[in-house]
Motif scaffolding. Structure first.
Motif, short mmCIF file in Angstrom:
data_model
loop_
_atom_site.label_atom_id
_atom_site.label_comp_id
_atom_site.label_asym_id
_atom_site.label_seq_id
_atom_site.Cartn_x
_atom_site.Cartn_y
_atom_site.Cartn_z
N GLN A 170 0.81 -1.11 0.07
CA GLN A 170 0.01 0.17 -0.13
C GLN A 170 0.90 1.23 -0.10
N ARG A 171 2.12 1.01 1.01
CA ARG A 171 2.84 2.32 0.82
C ARG A 171 3.59 2.55 -0.60
N GLU A 172 3.94 1.54 -1.02
CA GLU A 172 4.67 1.79 -2.12
C GLU A 172 3.98 2.26 -3.38
N SER A 173 2.63 1.78 -3.28
CA SER A 173 1.76 2.24 -4.35
C SER A 173 1.15 3.76 -4.59
N ALA A 174 1.48 4.03 -2.98
CA ALA A 174 0.98 5.63 -2.92
C ALA A 174 2.16 6.26 -3.38
N THR A 175 3.43 5.83 -2.78
CA THR A 175 4.70 6.61 -3.05
C THR A 175 4.81 6.75 -4.85
N MET A 176 4.69 5.48 -5.35
CA MET A 176 4.74 5.56 -7.03
C MET A 176 3.68 6.25 -7.82
N GLY A 177 2.53 6.35 -7.11
CA GLY A 177 1.47 6.99 -7.67
C GLY A 177 1.92 8.80 -7.72
N MET A 178 2.36 8.93 -6.61
CA MET A 178 2.75 10.34 -6.27
C MET A 178 3.87 10.55 -7.24
N TRP A 179 4.91 9.81 -7.36
CA TRP A 179 5.88 10.07 -8.35
C TRP A 179 5.48 10.27 -9.73
N VAL A 180 4.52 9.34 -10.26
CA VAL A 180 4.13 9.60 -11.75
C VAL A 180 3.63 10.92 -11.61
N PHE A 181 2.79 11.60 -10.87
CA PHE A 181 2.10 12.90 -10.82
C PHE A 181 3.43 13.99 -10.95
N LEU A 182 4.50 13.66 -10.15
CA LEU A 182 5.50 14.63 -10.27
C LEU A 182 6.25 14.31 -11.50
N VAL A 183 6.15 13.18 -12.05
CA VAL A 183 6.96 13.16 -13.43
C VAL A 183 6.06 14.40 -14.31
N THR A 184 4.82 14.42 -14.27
CA THR A 184 4.13 15.18 -15.38
C THR A 184 4.55 16.81 -14.69
N GLU A 185 4.57 16.90 -13.27
CA GLU A 185 5.24 18.04 -12.85
C GLU A 185 6.52 18.68 -13.65
N ILE A 186 7.38 17.63 -13.68
CA ILE A 186 8.68 18.00 -14.11
C ILE A 186 8.58 18.45 -15.24
N LEU A 187 7.77 17.55 -16.34
CA LEU A 187 7.62 18.26 -17.72
C LEU A 187 6.80 19.63 -17.90
N PHE A 188 5.90 19.73 -16.78
CA PHE A 188 5.07 20.98 -16.83
C PHE A 188 6.23 22.22 -16.42
N PHE A 189 7.10 21.96 -15.73
CA PHE A 189 8.12 23.05 -15.56
C PHE A 189 9.08 23.15 -16.39
N GLY A 190 9.42 21.81 -17.19
CA GLY A 190 10.34 21.35 -18.11
C GLY A 190 9.92 22.48 -19.34
N GLY A 191 8.82 22.50 -19.75
CA GLY A 191 8.49 23.54 -21.05
C GLY A 191 9.02 24.85 -20.75
N LEU A 192 8.94 25.57 -19.44
CA LEU A 192 9.35 26.78 -19.41
C LEU A 192 10.98 26.45 -19.22
N PHE A 193 11.72 25.66 -18.69
CA PHE A 193 12.91 25.53 -18.74
C PHE A 193 13.61 25.39 -19.98
N GLY A 194 12.83 24.42 -20.83
CA GLY A 194 13.42 24.16 -22.17
C GLY A 194 13.22 25.46 -23.10
N SER A 195 12.19 26.43 -22.90
CA SER A 195 12.14 27.72 -23.80
C SER A 195 13.15 28.66 -22.82
N TYR A 196 13.20 28.52 -21.86
CA TYR A 196 14.37 29.59 -21.10
C TYR A 196 15.72 29.21 -21.90
N ILE A 197 16.06 28.18 -21.89
CA ILE A 197 17.48 27.67 -22.61
C ILE A 197 17.54 28.07 -24.12
N VAL A 198 16.48 28.18 -24.75
CA VAL A 198 16.48 28.64 -26.14
C VAL A 198 16.70 30.16 -26.17
#
Lengths: 114, 233
Positions: free
Chosen positions: B28-56
């Motif tokens: 149960q604990r691992e399921s909750a942790t992994m589910g949260m990390w899947v959400f955080l992966v989408t968050e990384i890409l959400f901010f990643g769009g800004l970081f990517g265009s910042y680089i350009v």
């Protein structure tokens, strides 16, 4: 008792390391290292991130499957940046068309349009 | 009657907070942790769009970004970095208190400290930094003034400030979302919801809060430090 409990001493040690690295990156901004200023700042930020992910976020102690998910996040970010730059950095490689007819001429010349 | 007794025994065999669809508490604990990390992966890409265009855009308008970066107040930036990393420490200690089976009062104390540090960060950001930017005419769309001393790099300085306000704004928005979540966690802790066996909501809130901290760890050098401070002060 189940799950790994990180001792308080580890948290304090990581916090101390993060403070030292914050001071280092701020100090480095006042030294002219030419090209190296940005790589140094990013290397320090990446080190801080790894400390936070491994210890504060318990990635070091979590299940292997979750660790793969975490690495996937960084892999997708790398893809996003790499493909954006692959477009952006190669735009000046070929001739630049100024109009649609000029573009047709370029494509005909490159044998991309028949 | 005997059925009810069996059901009762069954309920008592499990620790509180254990959901019936899981085999073990660990799963149960691992399921909750992994589910949260899947959400955080989408968050990384959400901010990643800004970081990517910042680089350009930084590659395109290097000099304008240096001028813009040096106009930010490095003291507030560095102080806020310390405050935010401090709030990550108190967050980690709140989770530790639950995992180590400490009393609800200790969990609540660390959570409230996290909220206070988060609020200090936002207060510095909005009342000291953004307000000063407004008075110095550095907010694009709200009377931005291109200064003659910026020479040829001047017209593109607003692009740096667009990145500054969108990146710090999106980051601040995440903190504004995080503080009510922390308040709910404090309330749950006060009702003795968390213990050594069950603390997934607290752990996941921590993952979110640390993620927001990591975003700032990158925003601080990319926005405040890239200009190089040796010539300006």
């Amino acid at each position: 008792m189940s799950g790994h409990v990180v001792p308080i001493k580890t948290y304090l040690l990581i916090f101390f390391a993060l403070m030292v690295l914050t001071a280092a990156t701020t100090g480095a901004a006042f030294i002219d290292m030419g090209f190296w200023n940005t790589p140094v700042a990013l290397a320090i930020a990446a080190t801080k991130m790894i400390l936070v992910v491994l210890f504060f976020m318990h990635a070091k102690y979590t299940h292997g499957l979750t660790q793969v998910v975490i690495l996937c996040g960084f892999f997708f970010l790398a893809l996003l940046v790499a493909f954006t730059l692959a477009d952006e950095l190669t735009r000046h490689w070929g001739p630049q068309p100024t109009s649609w007819s000029a573009m047709n001429a370029i494509l005909l010349h490159a044998k991309l349009l028949f | 009657m005997s059925d009810a007794a069996v059901h009762n025994d069954h309920a008592h065999a499990h620790p509180p907070g254990f959901a019936h669809q899981f085999e073990t508490m660990d799963q149960q604990r691992e399921s909750a942790t992994m589910g949260m990390w899947v959400f955080l992966v989408t968050e990384i890409l959400f901010f990643g769009g800004l970081f990517g265009s910042y680089i350009v855009y930084r590659a395109l308008y290097h000099d304008s970004f240096e001028i813009g970066s040096n106009l930010l107040n490095i003291r507030f930036g560095a102080a806020n970095t310390i405050v935010l990393i401090g709030s990550s420490l108190t967050m980690a200690l709140a989770i530790h208190a639950a995992q180590a089976g400490k009393k609800a009062r200790e969990q609540m104390m660390w959570l409230l400290l996290t909220i206070i540090l988060g609020a200090i960060f936002l207060a510095v950001k909005f009342t000291f930094e953004w307000t000063a930017d407004y008075h110095e005419h550095l907010i694009p769309g709200f009377g931005f003034v291109v200064r003659p001393e910026w020479h040829a790099a001047g017209p593109h300085v607003p692009i740096f400030f667009c990145f500054y306000f969108f990146m710090t704004g999106l980051h601040a928005l995440h903190m504004i979302v995080g503080i009510p979540i922390l308040l709910v966690m404090t309330w749950m802790a006060s009702r003795n919801k968390f213990n050594a066996d069950y603390n997934a909501p607290l752990e996941n809130t921590g993952l979110y809060w640390h993620f927001v901290d990591i975003v700032w760890i990158f925003l601080f050098p990319l926005l405040y430090l890239v200009g190089g401070r040796w010539g300006t002060h």
